[in-house]
Write an enzyme that holds these catalytic residues in place. Structure first.
Site, PDB file in Angstrom:
ATOM      1  N   ASP A  47      -7.085  13.037   3.313  1.00  0.00           N
ATOM      2  CA  ASP A  47      -6.236  11.867   4.275  1.00  0.00           C
ATOM      3  C   ASP A  47      -7.667  11.425   5.486  1.00  0.00           C
ATOM      4  O   ASP A  47      -7.460  11.511   6.491  1.00  0.00           O
ATOM      5  CB  ASP A  47      -5.339  12.894   5.166  1.00  0.00           C
ATOM      6  CG  ASP A  47      -4.151  13.721   4.368  1.00  0.00           C
ATOM      7  OD1 ASP A  47      -3.788  13.024   3.348  1.00  0.00           O
ATOM      8  OD2 ASP A  47      -4.140  14.714   4.927  1.00  0.00           O
ATOM      9  N   GLU A 223       4.212   6.955   3.147  1.00  0.00           N
ATOM     10  CA  GLU A 223       3.562   7.449   4.287  1.00  0.00           C
ATOM     11  C   GLU A 223       2.241   7.000   4.555  1.00  0.00           C
ATOM     12  O   GLU A 223       1.914   5.965   3.773  1.00  0.00           O
ATOM     13  CB  GLU A 223       3.561   9.058   3.981  1.00  0.00           C
ATOM     14  CG  GLU A 223       2.666   9.398   2.936  1.00  0.00           C
ATOM     15  CD  GLU A 223       2.678  10.921   2.392  1.00  0.00           C
ATOM     16  OE1 GLU A 223       3.579  11.651   2.860  1.00  0.00           O
ATOM     17  OE2 GLU A 223       2.086  11.270   1.630  1.00  0.00           O
ATOM     18  N   HIS A 363     -16.245  -9.360 -18.255  1.00  0.00           N
ATOM     19  CA  HIS A 363     -16.005  -9.236 -19.568  1.00  0.00           C
ATOM     20  C   HIS A 363     -14.539  -9.778 -20.108  1.00  0.00           C
ATOM     21  O   HIS A 363     -13.560  -9.288 -19.529  1.00  0.00           O
ATOM     22  CB  HIS A 363     -16.453  -7.674 -20.258  1.00  0.00           C
ATOM     23  CG  HIS A 363     -15.622  -6.564 -19.672  1.00  0.00           C
ATOM     24  ND1 HIS A 363     -14.420  -6.283 -20.029  1.00  0.00           N
ATOM     25  CD2 HIS A 363     -15.822  -5.835 -18.704  1.00  0.00           C
ATOM     26  CE1 HIS A 363     -13.931  -5.132 -19.383  1.00  0.00           C
ATOM     27  NE2 HIS A 363     -14.886  -4.945 -18.612  1.00  0.00           N
ATOM     28  N   HIS A 456     -26.065 -18.106 -17.868  1.00  0.00           N
ATOM     29  CA  HIS A 456     -24.896 -18.519 -18.780  1.00  0.00           C
ATOM     30  C   HIS A 456     -25.152 -19.801 -19.208  1.00  0.00           C
ATOM     31  O   HIS A 456     -25.898 -20.685 -18.689  1.00  0.00           O
ATOM     32  CB  HIS A 456     -23.822 -18.515 -17.670  1.00  0.00           C
ATOM     33  CG  HIS A 456     -23.969 -19.474 -16.440  1.00  0.00           C
ATOM     34  ND1 HIS A 456     -23.845 -20.891 -16.345  1.00  0.00           N
ATOM     35  CD2 HIS A 456     -24.673 -19.035 -15.123  1.00  0.00           C
ATOM     36  CE1 HIS A 456     -24.335 -21.240 -15.317  1.00  0.00           C
ATOM     37  NE2 HIS A 456     -24.655 -20.331 -14.601  1.00  0.00           N
TER      38      HIS A 456
END
Length: 480
Positions: A47, A223, A363, A456
């Site tokens: 928590d 919660e 990918h 690219h």
């Protein structure tokens, strides 16, 4: 006439050239650059709540497995919390209320004082969980003087916990989880305005109750609310189901200008926004909070989970929930994308194209390419680790396929599983260089083909020799 036409054409060409000369030649450097942390931040701390204060420190508190005290750490970095000394600022009562199950503390700074919100049971009934507040006076909460401000009173005297507070448009609110006696569940989510840091005002609004299949596994639970604001919207994450591998995060969304105390202002996600990932060995992520990176440009998700699925006995008696962090990314529509709980170790990064700002390396069916609006997020996240070929190089490991790396074959870039061979290590290792088109970016030179870089071409990643400015732009990426 012909002479005038030629003059007009020349004028248009000059104007066009001027426009092209002043147009941006590439994407802007991202406003939220990559962050790097190493998980877990803290073992046996559930928590978790991390608060970044104006004094330059992060303050960290969490549930301890003994459920008997409230602890605090502070450091100037999130990673520094891992080794920061821990101080106990408050211990449970020896009898009566606040004498058992000390759970889910949160620390906040409000109007010049420190406040810790927490839940506690009683020695006469450990399950009589209620919400309480501590007030601290002093600049440093680790050495502050703490006073008990008592219980936060709500509509019913029923099981209530996980109080959190936040401000939207100048109004302070309290959100929490509580058992509504009229409902057949464990807890629902409530919201109210605050009269002061330990008192709500008005009638609480019930924002959500567990009704969906993924909210009701083991227990019917909503919660651990936590709030983050972005782009004129507010997003409330919450935890659902039992605190084992089924534990997960849901999310409510509202406009920041809406009446937040009107349940109709909120929309619930139909599926979990963050859940177990067997691929990364992260189970039952939940009970989160939010903080910001050291430079203030990235939102950080803070949460706990376990590194294994099977638990013997009651999950509450298993001490091994640990605190973890990772970056929150924002989709084009302004909603958060939490991805998956990433593997232990260094957190991953995304790499956007220098000349196509909205496209990221990802990918797809194991082929590497650049693409916009990547879903799932983890397809576009990679861990930058020590190169498989050795010191001086790096390798980029897939987030959702641990053990798979970006590698080149036939000068095409794929994501493939490390087969342990020297050939694979060589093809999956790169020299990390300053960006060839912008030193604020990054470029990756092949380890075994000097002078060839990841770039690219037609949106697919290749490893190629570069000769033009366009080539160098295609081979430059920004880490986010």
């Amino acid at each position: 006439m012909r002479r005038n036409a030629v003059r007009l054409l020349l004028a248009l060409l000059v104007a066009l050239t001027a426009c092209l000369g002043t147009a941006p030649a590439q994407a802007a450097v991202p406003s939220s650059p990559a962050v790097t942390y190493t998980n877990p931040i803290a073992e046996k701390r559930a928590d978790p709540h991390i608060f970044k204060h104006t004094d330059g420190y992060y303050y960290f508190t969490a549930t301890v497995p003994e459920y008997d005290r409230i602890v605090l750490r502070r450091a100037t970095t999130i990673q520094g919390l891992s080794t920061a000394p821990e101080v106990t600022i408050w211990t449970k009562h020896s009898s009566g209320v606040m004498g058992a199950h000390i759970w889910a503390p949160e620390i906040h700074f409000i109007d010049g004082k420190w406040y810790v919100y927490f839940a506690a049971g009683s020695t006469s009934d450990v399950w009589a969980i209620r919400m309480y507040v501590l007030e601290g006076t002093g600049a440093n909460p680790l050495t502050a003087t703490w006073a008990e401000k008592g219980q936060i009173k709500t509509t019913w005297e029923s099981f209530s916990l996980d109080a959190t507070t936040f401000v939207v448009n100048g109004v302070r609110y309290l959100a929490w989880a509580q058992r509504n006696p009229s409902e057949n569940n464990n807890t629902s989510l409530f919201l109210a305005k605050m009269a002061n840091p330990w008192t709500i005002s008005g009638t609480p609004a019930e924002l959500s109750q567990p009704t969906l299949s993924w909210e009701t596994v083991g227990y019917k639970v909503n919660e651990g609310p936590a709030l983050i604001q972005h782009g004129g919207k507010v997003f409330m994450t919450y935890s659902a189901s039992a605190t084992d591998a089924n534990y997960c995060l849901g999310m409510l969304t509202a406009s920041a200008t809406a009446d937040l105390t009107n349940p109709a202002s909120w929309t619930k996600s139909s599926t979990p926004v963050f859940q177990t990932s067997a691929a990364t060995s992260q189970y039952g992520p939940g009970h989160n909070s939010f903080t910001v990176s050291e430079d203030g440009t990235s939102d950080i998700l803070v949460y706990h989970d376990r590194s294994y699925k099977d638990i013997s006995g009651d999950p509450l008696n298993d001490p091994n929930r640990r605190t973890r962090v990772q970056k929150v990314y924002w989709k084009a529509d302004g909603t958060p994308d939490f991805g998956i709980p990433v593997a232990d170790g260094v957190t991953p990064k995304r790499f956007s194209s220098y000349n196509f700002a909205d496209r990221f390396i990802r990918h797809w069916e194991y082929r590497a390419k650049i693409e916009a609006n990547v879903t799932p997020l983890a397809d576009s996240q990679f861990r930058v680790v020590t190169g498989l070929a050795g010191t001086g190089t790096v390798s980029l490991e897939s987030t959702n396929f641990p053990g798979y790396y970006l590698r080149h074959k036939n000068f095409e870039v794929w994501v493939e599983k490390n087969d342990g061979t020297t050939a694979f290590a060589s093809s999956a290792s790169f020299y990390q260089r300053a960006g060839l088109a912008d030193s604020a970016g990054v470029s990756y030179e092949s380890y075994n083909y000097a002078g060839r870089y990841v770039r690219h071409y037609n949106y697919l990643l290749q490893v190629q020799a570069l000769s033009t400015a366009t080539d160098r732009a295609d081979a430059t990426f920004y880490a986010q």
